[in-house]
Design an enzyme around this catalytic site. Structure first.
Site, PDB file in Angstrom:
ATOM      1  N   TYR A  50       1.879   1.133  23.483  1.00  0.00           N
ATOM      2  CA  TYR A  50       1.303  -0.015  22.775  1.00  0.00           C
ATOM      3  C   TYR A  50       0.330  -0.765  23.665  1.00  0.00           C
ATOM      4  O   TYR A  50       0.621  -1.048  24.833  1.00  0.00           O
ATOM      5  CB  TYR A  50       2.402  -0.951  22.280  1.00  0.00           C
ATOM      6  CG  TYR A  50       3.279  -0.369  21.188  1.00  0.00           C
ATOM      7  CD1 TYR A  50       2.901   0.779  20.495  1.00  0.00           C
ATOM      8  CD2 TYR A  50       4.483  -0.958  20.843  1.00  0.00           C
ATOM      9  CE1 TYR A  50       3.709   1.316  19.495  1.00  0.00           C
ATOM     10  CE2 TYR A  50       5.295  -0.437  19.841  1.00  0.00           C
ATOM     11  CZ  TYR A  50       4.898   0.702  19.169  1.00  0.00           C
ATOM     12  OH  TYR A  50       5.694   1.235  18.189  1.00  0.00           O
ATOM     13  N   LEU A 206       6.845  -1.950   4.883  1.00  0.00           N
ATOM     14  CA  LEU A 206       6.174  -2.465   3.689  1.00  0.00           C
ATOM     15  C   LEU A 206       5.294  -1.402   3.033  1.00  0.00           C
ATOM     16  O   LEU A 206       4.756  -1.621   1.946  1.00  0.00           O
ATOM     17  CB  LEU A 206       5.336  -3.705   4.035  1.00  0.00           C
ATOM     18  CG  LEU A 206       6.100  -4.873   4.673  1.00  0.00           C
ATOM     19  CD1 LEU A 206       5.180  -6.072   4.841  1.00  0.00           C
ATOM     20  CD2 LEU A 206       7.335  -5.245   3.863  1.00  0.00           C
ATOM     21  N   PHE A 210       0.333  -3.387   0.421  1.00  0.00           N
ATOM     22  CA  PHE A 210      -0.679  -4.385   0.751  1.00  0.00           C
ATOM     23  C   PHE A 210      -1.953  -3.757   1.331  1.00  0.00           C
ATOM     24  O   PHE A 210      -2.895  -4.462   1.667  1.00  0.00           O
ATOM     25  CB  PHE A 210      -0.108  -5.408   1.741  1.00  0.00           C
ATOM     26  CG  PHE A 210       1.100  -6.130   1.219  1.00  0.00           C
ATOM     27  CD1 PHE A 210       0.988  -7.087   0.228  1.00  0.00           C
ATOM     28  CD2 PHE A 210       2.368  -5.837   1.706  1.00  0.00           C
ATOM     29  CE1 PHE A 210       2.101  -7.747  -0.273  1.00  0.00           C
ATOM     30  CE2 PHE A 210       3.493  -6.496   1.221  1.00  0.00           C
ATOM     31  CZ  PHE A 210       3.359  -7.454   0.217  1.00  0.00           C
ATOM     32  N   GLU A 212      -3.330  -0.570  -0.050  1.00  0.00           N
ATOM     33  CA  GLU A 212      -4.028   0.268  -1.017  1.00  0.00           C
ATOM     34  C   GLU A 212      -3.871  -0.281  -2.428  1.00  0.00           C
ATOM     35  O   GLU A 212      -2.873  -0.920  -2.756  1.00  0.00           O
ATOM     36  CB  GLU A 212      -3.496   1.709  -0.966  1.00  0.00           C
ATOM     37  CG  GLU A 212      -3.662   2.382   0.388  1.00  0.00           C
ATOM     38  CD  GLU A 212      -3.063   3.773   0.406  1.00  0.00           C
ATOM     39  OE1 GLU A 212      -2.785   4.315  -0.692  1.00  0.00           O
ATOM     40  OE2 GLU A 212      -2.868   4.320   1.507  1.00  0.00           O
TER      41      GLU A 212
END
Length: 291
Positions: A50, A206, A210, A212
């Site tokens: 990360y 999720l 949110f 596509e």
């Protein structure tokens, strides 16, 4: 106490805390850590890659000045992906020899300013991984107290079985799972977790709702409209509650750094979605009735 009792029911994912996302300052990270803990998210999910190998160190510097006791949080990290960004590699690849796994885990400890990881995961399976090498690394890290538990991420049940044959204690599997990506319910991943008491974790919980706008997400939103009023919840809470109902006791890893979203995510734990509402969302996602 079972291993899963160690972690918060919702896990805070740190992937976007650093240079890959919000580029939070040290003080902003400290503030966010305290907010997560106050909201009940005491487990923080990392990976060495990360921020192109920089976010663990940024988090660790903040943690060192946060006043937070190590015993009050849980730290998860991952290793095994060799990237060109942040390291002198010709191409992205995987590396799972004993020496590298140990070195990588020790680097994570230094960067995170901790003496141990609650859970170390192999980030993605490699075609060249050999269980003997992995077993040697895991044994060393556990005996030396540098990791409490060992697990994998994005592994298939057969790959986990290969490790188990060498007596490697695979205690968890973190995979992509959401209402719009439900493969782990059907490919044996969660069956394996339930049958062998492995901790199931879901990244990107999720899904694509949110991100596509297509026939699938339109069906889901239409089905969610009455459920939002019924449960007094927003769409993201319904998505998390849907995951939390699965008998594998899946731990969602939420990647938001927004305090309000974190607070709302924590409240999803108390939602008990009714059976037919759960299936209504499944049908909306798949676009057909159950067989």
């Amino acid at each position: 106490m079972q291993q899963t009792d160690t972690y918060s029911r919702i896990i805070s994912g740190a992937m976007t805390w650093g240079s890959w996302g919000k580029k939070l300052s040290k003080n902003e990270m400290i503030d966010l850590m305290h907010h997560c803990i106050a909201s009940g998210l005491t487990t923080f999910d990392h990976a060495d890659i990360y921020g192109s190998y920089s976010t663990e160190a940024d988090f660790g510097k903040a943690f060192a000045d946060s006043g937070i006791k190590r015993a009050d949080i849980q730290l998860i990290s991952k290793c095994g992906i060799q990237m060109t960004r942040g390291r002198d590699n010709r191409l992205n690849h995987y590396q799972y020899d004993k020496e590298y796994i140990i070195w990588s885990a020790e680097q994570s400890l230094k960067k995170l300013n901790t003496e141990y990881l609650d859970l170390l995961l192999l980030h993605r399976p490699s075609p060249l991984m050999h269980p003997d090498e992995i077993a040697g690394a895991v044994d060393h890290l556990m005996v030396s107290g540098k990791i409490n538990w060992f697990g994998v991420s994005n592994f298939t049940p057969s790959q986990i079985a290969m490790l188990n044959k060498k007596a490697i204690p695979v205690s968890g599997n973190q995979v992509e799972f959401s209402l719009t990506h439900d493969a782990p319910m059907y490919d044996g991943t969660f069956d394996d977790c339930i049958a062998n008491n492995r901790m199931a974790m879901a990244w990107s919980p999720l899904g694509s709702l949110f991100q596509e706008k297509n026939k699938q997400t339109k069906r889901i939103r239409k089905t969610m409209d009455p459920l939002m009023e019924k449960y007094g919840a927003d769409e993201s809470q319904l998505l998390l509650a849907w995951i939390l109902k699965h008998p594998a006791k899946v731990f969602p890893v939420v990647g938001t750094t927004n305090k309000e979203r974190i607070t709302l995510a924590a409240k999803a734990i108390d939602m008990n979605m009714e059976l037919q509402d759960w299936f209504a969302l499944l049908v909306a996602s798949q676009g057909h009735d159950v067989p």
